[in-house]
Design an enzyme around this catalytic site. Structure first.
Site, PDB file in Angstrom:
ATOM      1  CG  HIS A  57      -2.170 -12.319  20.027  1.00 33.52           C
ATOM      2  ND1 HIS A  57      -1.680 -13.314  20.840  1.00 33.52           N
ATOM      3  CD2 HIS A  57      -3.416 -12.035  20.481  1.00 33.52           C
ATOM      4  CE1 HIS A  57      -2.608 -13.648  21.723  1.00 33.52           C
ATOM      5  NE2 HIS A  57      -3.674 -12.887  21.533  1.00 33.52           N
ATOM      6  CE  LYS A  84      -4.526   9.210 -11.261  1.00 30.73           C
ATOM      7  NZ  LYS A  84      -5.871   9.794 -11.296  1.00 30.73           N
ATOM      8  CD  GLU A 136      -4.262   2.541 -11.327  1.00 32.03           C
ATOM      9  OE1 GLU A 136      -5.071   3.220 -12.010  1.00 32.03           O
ATOM     10  OE2 GLU A 136      -3.365   3.061 -10.629  1.00 32.03           O
ATOM     11  N   GLY A 168     -14.922  10.308  -4.606  1.00 25.55           N
ATOM     12  CA  GLY A 168     -14.770   8.857  -4.611  1.00 25.55           C
ATOM     13  C   GLY A 168     -14.887   8.255  -3.226  1.00 25.55           C
ATOM     14  NE  ARG A 169     -11.342  12.238   0.380  1.00 21.00           N
ATOM     15  CZ  ARG A 169     -10.905  12.929  -0.672  1.00 21.00           C
ATOM     16  NH1 ARG A 169     -10.658  12.308  -1.813  1.00 21.00           N
ATOM     17  NH2 ARG A 169     -10.713  14.228  -0.602  1.00 21.00           N
ATOM     18  CD  GLU A 220      -8.040   9.985  -2.046  1.00 27.62           C
ATOM     19  OE1 GLU A 220      -7.308   9.757  -3.019  1.00 27.62           O
ATOM     20  OE2 GLU A 220      -9.124   9.385  -1.877  1.00 27.62           O
ATOM     21  CE  LYS A 259     -16.500  12.463  -9.260  1.00 21.32           C
ATOM     22  NZ  LYS A 259     -16.130  13.285  -8.089  1.00 21.32           N
TER      23      LYS A 259
END
Lengths: 544, 544
Positions: free
Chosen positions: B400, B531, B227, B283-284, B369, B221
């Site tokens: 399981h 950050k 990253e 973003g989400r 978030e 964005k």
């Protein structure tokens, strides 16, 4: 059922004075981690006390638990609790093959699977011999597949192995093959995993494969697992559809791994393609047995033995290190403190190496299926909270997703960070990648512990040029409570030995917690009701 | 910041009489689900009352919430709470483009991205036009890649696209491409995702690829995400190492998607290869924007528009259905009941179709978030529990693994099951696979709700031939408390339209809960401290 002699703890640990003491300590209120860390830093004797006691080494791994919200007093009381609950005695009973899985009347001996030629094994030389013999059989099969001596029906060498299994027959080997990608990615045979009986799960794996060069490993302890048998039937139909129509043609393409070889034989699996394990190997502890065959194929027999040696090195540490320096025990006790005294219902695993993506799911089963119980061994309803909900995933991805809630939500979630010191990726900028990963891990571990209080937040906002009304409107949204307990586990590198030690570490941690809670970590009756109801629905009309 | 007119709820919902009433109802103690379901079954008017009110349809999806521990009285109080909190008014404010993300002074308009040619859009025709124009641009790029008209530097057609992005720039498109595998698996271009800056994450994807036929989509964005920029730098180095050494050679292999096109331009991305979105797209919530480009490449422009239409169909339902029949609102209210009145700290997602494996991680970010906050909009510290911990994964695999804890552990974990009615796998035994999947889903949903009490457990053990002492020793370990609230969402099939509706459903659910809790679902200041500390560590010596 055999009774223990002397009788082992099987009831609520609340009766011990150490439990009462821990409750009193928790009620006193703990210092904020910010203060604990400040005190550590200014301690006149940094080599004794809190900071020192929370850093341990074992089997090549390094645990840094300085961000756990415990004082030396709490640590002492926790160690006393371990003594009160006879954790060490219980570990010995397990190794002697006593039926510690008492609700099923079974022994629990997975440490024997990784003990190699250990002198005087507590489970006896004869069992050790049987284990070595079966290990030799399935490692030889792995090597025949890798070397191209295992041929398909038309004489071609095998390029792809597809593992069909679910739960313990999937999560362990799947996790380990991914973790050891630096070896597996160069394997002469590709290894695939299908666990879910949804048809797409199988279809997406089979689509690009050549039936004449594909081998299926059908893994099921009982060889009655409906999901796995559904996949196996479909796999055989796929072989049939690709020209392998007779049992003789299919035989070289089918391997069974099971503790019920007669069931496999009934379904047409050849005995020389059937590898066994024993009723004293729980599914979630079975990666060390023939269930590890896909891992052995992916990394080779020698590396598989290294994986076993790593697990055994952690066993030796667990069995011999004194309580105060015992890594699995310390992790278990810190978990008990967080769960029972700080009342944290969940526990987060955040590995930072992407090759450990599947490790969280593996530990999720290991921990939650073992300690997701609410009945003490003596039959009493649990009087203490038992196993936490274990969740998580890769750390840096989490930072961009749910870490928001860890930092500013309404939950206190203890975290295990996992890092790898040395990386070995063949990319030119690998060092820069690794620097970013480590920096993020360290920054998150610190941020969760210390937070940022109102004063620091206001100062930061003022420094960024905001007006005083803006600062006052925003600081509540931009402060960080911190005080989130966390540990970091460091692996020297993602080697088979380090991975083996890591898996055994979590196994023993789970064992210690069960030993303290007085529950059976080795049954899983909770899977039963769903199966019973499914069978009933299959026979009757399905409820809407 | 613009103030709302009339002022919208921004404080704790505890002040409303409905909240008090819900507290009183919870304190009365609830009937066990076993009894609620028995009463439903024997109700003289099955088409009214509890059972009827808990089954809804919307945009092709079907919600079955009969296994939720609510009575009609509780439902009434929950609906009153929604009215007290002005959830509808808040939804309108959002659509008018008011700065409902008040801590960032931003509007929140992702529903506009999927509204197509909706008449009289509340956000205005001009914005709708800009959205359609950018949508047209990136869909045209997707089609050029699919049709082979987008060529690499040496004139070859593109076979592989690698998406570099993390968090919202990864989870949405990654989830959707996997969910729509029946389309994506036949795409002329393969789409890959790399989110984690760990070098192995990139290496494992690049290893088999041909640089001359590979395009990277760099999604960020702000175009400052460390990253993603690390991955992008490494990707460009990889192109360089494979003979694409000049900017002109690399240009056809690089696409940027960002809300900061100037930053991308600065880093050498061509403007005709740069696709934009806006600061009002979180973003989400961005899979509907150009962030969805990898999805459009995987399924094609037409199917992508179907995905948007599915989302919009759910919007229309949410905006127009009355409160009692509003699916997102009902899901939100049941969540509030479980979280705030039954005190369940976590929420499990258990999709049963393997193609929805990544859906849990997607909702994890969306929910945690958004609602992992502990400050009301007015700045008060949260006086109620806010967003739960969302976790889970594929249902049958979970059975399981950790389902043991759901059935017999110390936690009460509400579950959303997700099923698909029609399957379309090209395998001969697909129908049998699907039967096993559905049977398991239904059996688990029922088992968790009803459990098995002492009497039934004893009877079952006696019937299996155990002696009375054995029955008495074992029943505590083999009973099931049940009473675990759960819902099942049914999709008709895994189509783009159904997936779009499913995603929008969870978006609105999260919105409704934030509206009731009085928190801002649209900021994420919690990512900040890590950050900041990373930057400080980068400049100073790293703490040990």
């Amino acid at each position: 059922m055999t009774s223990f002699n002397p009788p082992l703890p099987a009831a609520a640990p609340t009766r011990h004075p150490s439990w009462q003491r821990l409750q009193a300590l928790a009620a006193q209120g703990q210092l904020h981690l910010r203060e604990l860390l400040r005190a550590d830093a200014s301690s006149p004797s940094p080599n004794t006390g809190r900071s020192q006691r929370l850093q341990l080494q074992a089997a090549g791994l390094r645990l840094d638990a300085r961000h756990q919200a415990v004082t030396p007093e709490v640590l002492d009381a926790l160690l006393e609790l371990a003594a009160d609950c006879q954790v060490g005695t219980q570990a010995q009973a397990l190794c002697r093959g006593e039926p510690v899985n008492s609700t099923e009347g079974r022994a629990v001996l997975h440490p024997a699977l990784r003990a190699g030629a250990m002198p005087n094994p507590p489970w006896g030389a004869e069992l050790a011999q049987r284990i070595e013999s079966e290990l030799g059989r399935f490692l030889a099969a792995a090597e025949r597949l890798r070397s191209g001596h295992w041929l398909g029906h038309s004489g071609q060498r095998i390029t792809d192995v597809v593992n069909l299994g679910i739960g313990g027959s999937d999560l362990g080997p799947r996790m380990a093959v991914a973790a050891l990608e630096s070896l597996a990615c160069n394997a002469p045979v590709r290894v695939h995993f299908v666990s879910n009986p949804d048809a797409w799960a199988l279809h997406r794996v089979l689509r690009p494969l050549d039936a004449a060069r594909t081998v299926f490993i059908v893994q099921s302890k009982t060889f009655t697992t409906q999901e796995t048998l559904t996949l196996a039937a479909s796999a055989r139909r796929w072989l049939h559809g690709h020209g392998l129509q007779t049992p003789a043609q299919q035989a070289p393409h089918l391997i069974a791994v099971t503790a019920a070889p007669a069931m496999a034989a009934q379904q047409g699996y050849r005995s020389d393609h059937t590898f066994g394990f024993w009723d004293w190997v729980g599914g979630r502890y079975s990666v060390w047995s023939a269930i590890g065959l896909p891992l052995a194929i992916a990394i080779g027999a020698q590396a598989f033995r290294e994986f076993l040696r790593g697990g055994h090195a952690m066993d030796q540490h667990f069995w011999t290190a004194d309580a105060a320096h015992n890594m699995p025990l310390l992790m278990a006790l810190l978990g008990i403190w967080n769960r029972n005294f700080l009342h944290c219902p969940t526990h987060l695993l955040a590995p930072y190496p992407s090759r450990l993506d599947a490790f969280t799911r593996f530990v999720q089963q290991l921990d939650m299926e073992s300690n997701g119980k609410s009945t003490h061994l003596n039959g009493d309803a649990a009087q203490v909270s038992t196993g936490p909900i274990v969740w998580g995933g890769l750390g840096i991805d989490g930072q961009h997703a749910y870490f928001q809630l860890l930092h500013q939500g309404c939950h206190r979630v203890p975290v295990d960070f996992i890092g790898v010191e040395q990386e070995d990726t063949p990319l030119p900028l690998a060092a820069e990648h690794h620097r970013v990963v480590l920096l993020n891990l360290r920054a998150q571990a610190l941020a969760l512990a210390v937070g940022r209080d109102r004063a620091d937040t206001e100062a930061e906002l003022r420094a960024s040029g905001l007006s005083e009304p803006q600062v006052q409107a925003l600081w509540p949204h931009r402060r960080f409570a911190g005080n989130v307990p966390n540990s970091t586990l460091w692996l020297p590198a993602l080697t088979p030995h380090a991975l083996g030690a890591l898996v055994a570490l979590y196994e023993h941690k789970v064992f210690c917690q069960a030993a303290i809670w007085g529950i059976n970590a080795y049954d899983q009756w909770g899977v039963e009701l769903g199966k019973t109801l499914a069978k009933a629905m299959e026979q009757g009309p399905a409820p809407a």
